[in-house]
Design a protein around this motif. Structure first.
Motif: not given
Length: 413
Positions: A107-110, A307-315
């Motif tokens: 999962v994730d992998v920016p 901190m607030k979640p970024s769109m990456v973290q939400a994804g």
């Protein structure tokens, strides 16, 4: 009779450990067969740590809780690792996870270079790959795979939304400052295509080392001397923040030049502060304060230090939640046996969660949901901490991403 009893007892005693070992081994195998292992692979210490990193792992753990899958007797284990934004490191970690540790899903992998390398490996091993952090649209184009879903955003979406809006607003000439790796190249390519299609022109570009530079002054000065109406930052994370800070120091926008952050996250705006970031126009598919569902999710996941979640973290949350729904639907053995089968089941099921609302997954692995065009508020407009965006427009899910027929994906529609 006495000797017989003694021999029987000794034989039984000798056999007891072996029986116990067999039972323990069978129990361990049964447990492993009913366990899903998730590997969160991202930048834990570098440029993309705030928008991805430990926050992505926490969002994955929240998805496990919200899925209710453990109440079904299914165990879910989470591993995490730092790929250091290097394709060789990312591939090595992914290979060890799959071959040695029995990881079922990555999962994730920016970082697009790492993402493409991991994509190839996961396809070979027939595991599941849910990419949230990388931007390259090639994951649903020339590099599409039956084991991959590209969840959150991509370069085509960013180019269509931010790039198109700025050309319509009068930004007819562009100069790109581009991170010299797969993501930057793809973002410049896709945005440039939109600019030209709407009558704009690209009058120059420069490639910046990645990773390895924090001083963008010479690149910014070169862009200003070009006379371009828009200086486009085809980079992300710390590179974007440093570029915007230095542009503000040089007062580049004071003469009417627009600065376009082609990939800006809410975490970048937080690091910059509204005094520096105000007026930036950007595109995201998730914002913590967008609606009641996004606010509820943000409160529930409760990232550290406010901190607030970024769109990456939400994804990461959204994609893992949907995957676990598919696992519950098809059963753990079937999900573990074939990543392609698990992804096919995910594509067949409609998506719905607090981060992105209702959506769907196309045959090429592209997750579809709306895209939002935001402008960063001025300090005077903000009502409090993390109140950073005002909504300018919404692109619906069926228009936000590249049309299926234009991507060049070889998977059947």
């Amino acid at each position: 009779m006495e000797n017989f009893d003694r021999r029987t007892i000794l034989a039984a005693l000798a056999a007891a450990p072996a029986i116990g070992t067999v039972m323990t081994t069978r129990s361990a195998r049964a447990q492993a067969a009913n366990t899903i292992k998730i590997g969160v692979l991202n930048d834990q210490s570098g440029l993309y740590r705030d928008l991805s990193g430990p926050g992505s792992t926490q969002c994955v753990r929240q998805a496990i809780v919200d899925s209710g899958i453990t109440a079904r007797g299914i165990t879910v284990e989470v591993l995490q690792a730092d790929h250091q934004n290097r394709p060789d490191v990312g591939s090595t970690v992914a290979r060890q996870w799959i071959d040695r540790d029995g990881v079922d899903i990555i999962v994730d992998v920016p970082s697009s270079g790492v993402a493409l390398a991991v994509n190839t490996l996961v396809r070979e091993r027939d595991k599941v790959y849910l990419n949230s952090g990388a931007a390259t649209s090639d994951l649903t184009g020339s590099a599409c795979a039956p084991t991959t879903i590209h969840w959150t955003y991509d370069t085509w979406m960013l180019a269509q939304s931010t790039g198109g809006a700025m050309v319509r607003a009068g930004g007819s000439s562009w100069f790109f400052i581009t991170a010299d790796y797969a993501f930057g190249h793809a973002l410049e390519r896709d945005t440039g295509a939109f600019v030209r299609s709407q009558g704009g022109s690209i009058i120059g570009s420069v490639r910046t080392p990645f990773p390895g530079t924090t001083d963008f002054s010479s690149f910014l000065q070169q862009a200003r001397r070009s006379g371009a109406k828009v200086i486009a930052l085809a980079n992300a994370g710390g590179d974007t923040s440093n570029s915007i800070k230095q542009a503000a120091e040089f007062r580049i926008t004071r003469g009417g030049t627009k600065l376009a952050g082609l990939l800006v996250f809410v975490t970048d705006v937080h690091a910059l502060g509204l005094a520096t970031a105000q007026g930036l126009v950007l595109s995201e598919t998730f914002y913590w304060d967008l609606n009641e569902r996004t606010r509820t999710f943000t409160q529930r996941v409760n990232l550290p230090d406010g901190m607030k979640p970024s769109m990456v973290q939400a994804g990461c949350y959204s994609s893992v939640l949907h995957y676990l729904k598919a696992v519950a639907d098809m059963g753990v053995p079937a999900a573990k046996a074939s990543g392609a089968a698990a992804v096919a089941r995910m594509k067949a099921m409609p998506t719905d969660d607090d981060c992105f609302g209702a959506g769907s997954i196309r045959s090429d692995g592209r997750k579809l949901h709306p895209c939002y065009l935001f402008e960063v508020k001025t300090p005077e407009e903000s009502k409090g901490a993390w109140d950073y965006y005002k909504l300018l427009g919404t692109t619906p899910a069926d228009q936000a991403f590249r049309p299926l027929a234009e991507g060049g994906c070889s998977l059947p529609a």
